[in-house]
Design a protein around this motif. Structure first.
Motif, PDB file in Angstrom:
ATOM      1  N   ASP A   1       0.837  -1.194   0.000  1.00 30.66           N
ATOM      2  CA  ASP A   1       0.000   0.000   0.000  1.00 30.66           C
ATOM      3  C   ASP A   1       0.878   1.253   0.000  1.00 30.66           C
ATOM      4  O   ASP A   1       2.063   1.184   0.314  1.00 30.66           O
ATOM      5  CB  ASP A   1      -0.988   0.003   1.166  1.00 30.66           C
ATOM      6  N   PRO A   2       0.301   2.392  -0.372  1.00 35.32           N
ATOM      7  CA  PRO A   2       1.087   3.625  -0.465  1.00 35.32           C
ATOM      8  C   PRO A   2       1.723   4.047   0.856  1.00 35.32           C
ATOM      9  O   PRO A   2       2.855   4.528   0.870  1.00 35.32           O
ATOM     10  CB  PRO A   2       0.082   4.673  -0.938  1.00 35.32           C
ATOM     11  N   SER A   3       1.041   3.844   1.957  1.00 33.42           N
ATOM     12  CA  SER A   3       1.596   4.238   3.256  1.00 33.42           C
ATOM     13  C   SER A   3       2.835   3.419   3.590  1.00 33.42           C
ATOM     14  O   SER A   3       3.813   3.946   4.126  1.00 33.42           O
ATOM     15  CB  SER A   3       0.558   4.076   4.360  1.00 33.42           C
ATOM     16  N   GLY A   4       2.817   2.149   3.273  1.00 34.11           N
ATOM     17  CA  GLY A   4       3.971   1.306   3.508  1.00 34.11           C
ATOM     18  C   GLY A   4       5.176   1.766   2.703  1.00 34.11           C
ATOM     19  O   GLY A   4       6.305   1.782   3.197  1.00 34.11           O
ATOM     20  N   VAL A   5       4.937   2.171   1.470  1.00 32.62           N
ATOM     21  CA  VAL A   5       6.020   2.669   0.622  1.00 32.62           C
ATOM     22  C   VAL A   5       6.554   3.983   1.175  1.00 32.62           C
ATOM     23  O   VAL A   5       7.766   4.205   1.232  1.00 32.62           O
ATOM     24  CB  VAL A   5       5.557   2.844  -0.840  1.00 32.62           C
ATOM     25  N   GLU A   6       5.653   4.831   1.623  1.00 36.11           N
ATOM     26  CA  GLU A   6       6.080   6.113   2.190  1.00 36.11           C
ATOM     27  C   GLU A   6       6.959   5.886   3.425  1.00 36.11           C
ATOM     28  O   GLU A   6       8.000   6.531   3.589  1.00 36.11           O
ATOM     29  CB  GLU A   6       4.864   6.963   2.538  1.00 36.11           C
ATOM     30  N   ILE A   7       6.576   4.968   4.271  1.00 37.82           N
ATOM     31  CA  ILE A   7       7.366   4.646   5.460  1.00 37.82           C
ATOM     32  C   ILE A   7       8.733   4.099   5.042  1.00 37.82           C
ATOM     33  O   ILE A   7       9.765   4.457   5.610  1.00 37.82           O
ATOM     34  CB  ILE A   7       6.614   3.649   6.360  1.00 37.82           C
TER      35      ILE A   7
ATOM     36  N   GLU B   1      -5.349   7.530  -0.860  1.00 36.52           N
ATOM     37  CA  GLU B   1      -4.206   6.648  -1.107  1.00 36.52           C
ATOM     38  C   GLU B   1      -3.704   6.781  -2.545  1.00 36.52           C
ATOM     39  O   GLU B   1      -2.497   6.751  -2.794  1.00 36.52           O
ATOM     40  CB  GLU B   1      -4.582   5.202  -0.800  1.00 36.52           C
ATOM     41  N   ILE B   2      -4.623   6.952  -3.467  1.00 40.26           N
ATOM     42  CA  ILE B   2      -4.241   7.151  -4.870  1.00 40.26           C
ATOM     43  C   ILE B   2      -3.455   8.451  -5.013  1.00 40.26           C
ATOM     44  O   ILE B   2      -2.449   8.510  -5.720  1.00 40.26           O
ATOM     45  CB  ILE B   2      -5.480   7.122  -5.786  1.00 40.26           C
ATOM     46  N   LYS B   3      -3.870   9.489  -4.291  1.00 44.85           N
ATOM     47  CA  LYS B   3      -3.128  10.754  -4.305  1.00 44.85           C
ATOM     48  C   LYS B   3      -1.722  10.577  -3.750  1.00 44.85           C
ATOM     49  O   LYS B   3      -0.769  11.177  -4.242  1.00 44.85           O
ATOM     50  CB  LYS B   3      -3.880  11.825  -3.515  1.00 44.85           C
ATOM     51  N   LEU B   4      -1.585   9.742  -2.723  1.00 48.64           N
ATOM     52  CA  LEU B   4      -0.269   9.491  -2.151  1.00 48.64           C
ATOM     53  C   LEU B   4       0.620   8.767  -3.168  1.00 48.64           C
ATOM     54  O   LEU B   4       1.798   9.087  -3.305  1.00 48.64           O
ATOM     55  CB  LEU B   4      -0.373   8.689  -0.855  1.00 48.64           C
ATOM     56  N   VAL B   5       0.063   7.810  -3.902  1.00 55.90           N
ATOM     57  CA  VAL B   5       0.827   7.130  -4.952  1.00 55.90           C
ATOM     58  C   VAL B   5       1.282   8.153  -5.989  1.00 55.90           C
ATOM     59  O   VAL B   5       2.440   8.160  -6.405  1.00 55.90           O
ATOM     60  CB  VAL B   5       0.012   6.004  -5.627  1.00 55.90           C
ATOM     61  N   ASP B   6       0.370   9.026  -6.400  1.00 55.43           N
ATOM     62  CA  ASP B   6       0.722  10.064  -7.379  1.00 55.43           C
ATOM     63  C   ASP B   6       1.864  10.938  -6.859  1.00 55.43           C
ATOM     64  O   ASP B   6       2.790  11.272  -7.599  1.00 55.43           O
ATOM     65  CB  ASP B   6      -0.495  10.926  -7.714  1.00 55.43           C
ATOM     66  N   LYS B   7       1.812  11.283  -5.582  1.00 60.14           N
ATOM     67  CA  LYS B   7       2.868  12.094  -4.963  1.00 60.14           C
ATOM     68  C   LYS B   7       4.194  11.342  -4.970  1.00 60.14           C
ATOM     69  O   LYS B   7       5.241  11.891  -5.332  1.00 60.14           O
ATOM     70  CB  LYS B   7       2.473  12.460  -3.537  1.00 60.14           C
ATOM     71  N   LEU B   8       4.158  10.074  -4.582  1.00 59.19           N
ATOM     72  CA  LEU B   8       5.370   9.268  -4.542  1.00 59.19           C
ATOM     73  C   LEU B   8       5.979   9.098  -5.933  1.00 59.19           C
ATOM     74  O   LEU B   8       7.209   9.120  -6.091  1.00 59.19           O
ATOM     75  CB  LEU B   8       5.081   7.895  -3.926  1.00 59.19           C
TER      76      LEU B   8
ATOM     77  N   THR C   1       3.688   2.458 -10.213  1.00 60.61           N
ATOM     78  CA  THR C   1       2.837   2.650 -11.389  1.00 60.61           C
ATOM     79  C   THR C   1       1.801   1.537 -11.472  1.00 60.61           C
ATOM     80  O   THR C   1       0.624   1.784 -11.737  1.00 60.61           O
ATOM     81  CB  THR C   1       3.692   2.709 -12.668  1.00 60.61           C
ATOM     82  N   LYS C   2       2.237   0.313 -11.221  1.00 63.67           N
ATOM     83  CA  LYS C   2       1.316  -0.830 -11.218  1.00 63.67           C
ATOM     84  C   LYS C   2       0.262  -0.665 -10.120  1.00 63.67           C
ATOM     85  O   LYS C   2      -0.920  -0.921 -10.329  1.00 63.67           O
ATOM     86  CB  LYS C   2       2.110  -2.129 -11.022  1.00 63.67           C
ATOM     87  N   MET C   3       0.697  -0.214  -8.948  1.00 62.12           N
ATOM     88  CA  MET C   3      -0.230   0.026  -7.847  1.00 62.12           C
ATOM     89  C   MET C   3      -1.272   1.063  -8.265  1.00 62.12           C
ATOM     90  O   MET C   3      -2.460   0.912  -7.998  1.00 62.12           O
ATOM     91  CB  MET C   3       0.537   0.515  -6.619  1.00 62.12           C
ATOM     92  N   ARG C   4      -0.816   2.095  -8.939  1.00 61.49           N
ATOM     93  CA  ARG C   4      -1.711   3.171  -9.390  1.00 61.49           C
ATOM     94  C   ARG C   4      -2.703   2.641 -10.425  1.00 61.49           C
ATOM     95  O   ARG C   4      -3.882   2.983 -10.408  1.00 61.49           O
ATOM     96  CB  ARG C   4      -0.862   4.314  -9.982  1.00 61.49           C
ATOM     97  N   GLU C   5      -2.219   1.802 -11.337  1.00 64.45           N
ATOM     98  CA  GLU C   5      -3.081   1.259 -12.393  1.00 64.45           C
ATOM     99  C   GLU C   5      -4.158   0.334 -11.834  1.00 64.45           C
ATOM    100  O   GLU C   5      -5.304   0.409 -12.237  1.00 64.45           O
ATOM    101  CB  GLU C   5      -2.237   0.486 -13.410  1.00 64.45           C
ATOM    102  N   THR C   6      -3.768  -0.538 -10.918  1.00 59.81           N
ATOM    103  CA  THR C   6      -4.726  -1.512 -10.386  1.00 59.81           C
ATOM    104  C   THR C   6      -5.623  -0.914  -9.308  1.00 59.81           C
ATOM    105  O   THR C   6      -6.716  -1.413  -9.074  1.00 59.81           O
ATOM    106  CB  THR C   6      -4.008  -2.732  -9.787  1.00 59.81           C
TER     107      THR C   6
END
Length: 121
Positions: free
Chosen positions: A4-10, A60-67, A84-89
């Motif tokens: 998830d995006p939060s995990g990537v941010e951490i 969460e989608i906004k966080l992916v876009d930010k990352l 990118t895959k996370m964003r697509e799915t």
């Protein structure tokens, strides 16, 4: 980790450090960290039921876009591809989703297979 995006941010904080602890980032960062998580390719490979595949919320989608715009992520091709895959799915999954196969599946099956195959980013 969770997919998830939060995990990537951490995880980026572990690599780059944090603003709050900037005075000691040299001692607190881990530049050689490996991204080992559950991912969409694992959903079908391991037969995860659809109820553990969770749709991301708009926040969460906004966080992916930010990352995806972060210089660090842009430079890390595989990180960028995964995000990118996370964003697509627009799907996420918690590592606990593997508990649907039993409480020891994560530690006795999933992680040993991932580590043996060196299946990380």
């Amino acid at each position: 980790m969770d997919y998830d995006p939060s995990g990537v941010e951490i995880m980026t904080i572990y690599v780059l450090g944090s603003t709050a602890m900037a005075y000691d980032n040299g001692n607190l960062t881990t530049s050689d960290i490996k991204w080992l998580d559950i991912r969409p390719s694992d959903f079908d490979k391991h037969g995860l039921p659809s109820n553990v595949r969770v749709q991301m919320k708009p926040k969460e989608i906004k966080l992916v876009d930010k990352l995806l715009k972060e210089e660090f992520v842009i430079c890390k091709t595989k990180w960028h591809e995964k995000l990118t895959k996370m964003r697509e799915t627009k799907q996420k999954a918690e590592i606990q989703a593997l508990n649907c196969f039993g409480m020891d599946y994560l530690t006795n099956v999933y992680l040993p297979r991932k580590l043996q195959a060196r299946d990380w980013v």
